[in-house]
Write an enzyme that holds these catalytic residues in place. Structure first.
Site, PDB file in Angstrom:
ATOM      1  N   ASP A  12     -21.597  47.569 -37.677  1.00 30.83           N
ATOM      2  CA  ASP A  12     -21.628  48.841 -36.822  1.00 30.83           C
ATOM      3  C   ASP A  12     -22.084  49.937 -37.646  1.00 30.83           C
ATOM      4  O   ASP A  12     -21.552  50.604 -38.418  1.00 30.83           O
ATOM      5  CB  ASP A  12     -20.316  49.137 -36.257  1.00 30.83           C
ATOM      6  CG  ASP A  12     -20.224  50.244 -35.333  1.00 30.83           C
ATOM      7  OD1 ASP A  12     -21.072  51.092 -34.984  1.00 30.83           O
ATOM      8  OD2 ASP A  12     -19.222  50.148 -34.494  1.00 30.83           O
ATOM      9  N   HIS A  63     -19.667  57.253 -38.001  1.00 29.71           N
ATOM     10  CA  HIS A  63     -18.562  56.907 -39.083  1.00 29.71           C
ATOM     11  C   HIS A  63     -19.130  57.153 -40.477  1.00 29.71           C
ATOM     12  O   HIS A  63     -18.183  56.470 -41.351  1.00 29.71           O
ATOM     13  CB  HIS A  63     -18.203  55.290 -38.769  1.00 29.71           C
ATOM     14  CG  HIS A  63     -17.832  55.002 -37.490  1.00 29.71           C
ATOM     15  ND1 HIS A  63     -16.787  55.355 -36.645  1.00 29.71           N
ATOM     16  CD2 HIS A  63     -18.790  54.491 -36.446  1.00 29.71           C
ATOM     17  CE1 HIS A  63     -16.899  55.215 -35.658  1.00 29.71           C
ATOM     18  NE2 HIS A  63     -17.938  54.334 -35.377  1.00 29.71           N
ATOM     19  N   ILE A 114     -15.107  59.548 -38.333  1.00 27.86           N
ATOM     20  CA  ILE A 114     -13.883  58.916 -38.003  1.00 27.86           C
ATOM     21  C   ILE A 114     -13.972  57.563 -38.278  1.00 27.86           C
ATOM     22  O   ILE A 114     -15.155  56.921 -38.653  1.00 27.86           O
ATOM     23  CB  ILE A 114     -13.702  58.980 -36.459  1.00 27.86           C
ATOM     24  CG1 ILE A 114     -14.666  58.480 -35.596  1.00 27.86           C
ATOM     25  CG2 ILE A 114     -13.453  60.566 -36.163  1.00 27.86           C
ATOM     26  CD1 ILE A 114     -14.278  58.606 -34.147  1.00 27.86           C
ATOM     27  N   GLY A 165     -13.036  52.353 -34.388  1.00 31.49           N
ATOM     28  CA  GLY A 165     -11.696  51.660 -33.615  1.00 31.49           C
ATOM     29  C   GLY A 165     -11.593  50.246 -33.969  1.00 31.49           C
ATOM     30  O   GLY A 165     -10.348  49.801 -34.110  1.00 31.49           O
TER      31      GLY A 165
END
Length: 286
Positions: A189, A194, A209, A212
């Site tokens: 990802d 991120h 961040i 998830g």
């Protein structure tokens, strides 16, 4: 162009080949924090970080062989979606048998459901993997698309899970490394949200961040270790709703309630007064 639900739901399934090796599993486990908080050679951690007697954390299936991107949800006919309006709403995995540390499989994906929430649409993309011995796993990925509701579809049932009003049977605080997102993204990802502070600010965050699905895997490892004796092969299903953001360097508080037939799980940020990270989470096991 508005969503054409009939066309999207009638689209034929897509198939693609997957392949993964031991090093992919090891990298994924490091990406969700394996080996970071005990001595690195602790036998309980080596089950995740050393190829001898390696087990596979079931959430690995979300990245195996290229991960959920192989499902192709955004290229289906009948869906004209602005990717800036897309959120990963929830995730469910079902294991038909333990995932081998190395293998090849065929992934078959289709749009299993499409819900009209009024101001948003919810897509449920189902991906089923099978190898020469039969079915391996099924993934249901829930994708929330802001501004794409109102097409006249079914609203869908609520999947909310309220934790019991008692002290959880298990609780653990899991410190998450400051570089965790940088490590996890190596499993496939590459979203700059991120890693890139400038990109994160454009998205409305003061810093990058955590993925998830990284929180999802981190919480699962904590549950396997606390409740299932460290035996990842006991997991049958694991579902969650992504309820809020989590920042690298924070501490993930994982709480687990034993409901006999299943476990109810929550994950929150310790530093931000238990701000929700994962909610409506349920795990079944043998």
């Amino acid at each position: 162009m508005p969503i054409d639900a009939a066309t999207a739901l009638a689209a034929p399934p897509r198939t693609t080949d997957l392949a993964w090796e031991h090093k992919d599993v090891l990298l994924y486990h490091l990406g969700v924090g394996a080996g970071a908080h005990r001595p690195a050679t602790d036998p309980d951690e080596l089950r995740y970080t050393y190829e001898k007697d390696l087990q596979v954390l079931p959430s690995f299936v979300t990245v195996a062989g290229g991960g959920l991107a192989k499902a192709g949800a955004f290229s289906l006919p009948g869906l004209d979606i602005n990717l800036a309006h897309v959120l990963h709403g929830g995730q469910r995995i079902e294991l038909h048998r333990p995932v081998p540390p190395a293998g090849k499989a065929v992934l078959t994906s289709n749009l299993a459901a499409l819900y009209d929430k009024g101001k948003a649409a919810v897509l449920v993309m189902r991906s089923e993997a099978a190898d020469a011995e039969g079915p391996l796993w099924t993934c249901d990925t829930e994708i929330f698309v802001r501004g794409e509701g109102g097409f006249g579809g079914e609203r869908g049932e609520s999947s909310r899970v309220t934790p019991p009003e008692r002290v959880p049977e298990w609780e653990r605080e899991v410190p998450v490394r400051h570089d965790q997102a940088l490590l996890y993204r190596l499993s496939g990802d590459w979203n700059p949200l991120h890693a890139d502070p400038d990109f994160a600010k454009l998205a409305g965050f003061d810093r990058p961040i955590l993925h998830g699905l990284c929180s999802y895997g981190t919480a699962l490892k904590a549950v396997v270790d606390m409740v299932l004796g460290g035996d990842a092969s006991r997991v049958l299903t694991y579902s969650t709703r992504f309820a809020g953001i989590f920042f690298p360097g924070e501490t993930l508080r994982v709480r687990v309630w034993d409901e006999r037939t299943h476990l109810v799980i929550t994950a929150t940020s310790v530093e931000r007064a238990d701000a929700p990270v994962l909610a409506d989470s349920v795990l079944t096991f043998v």
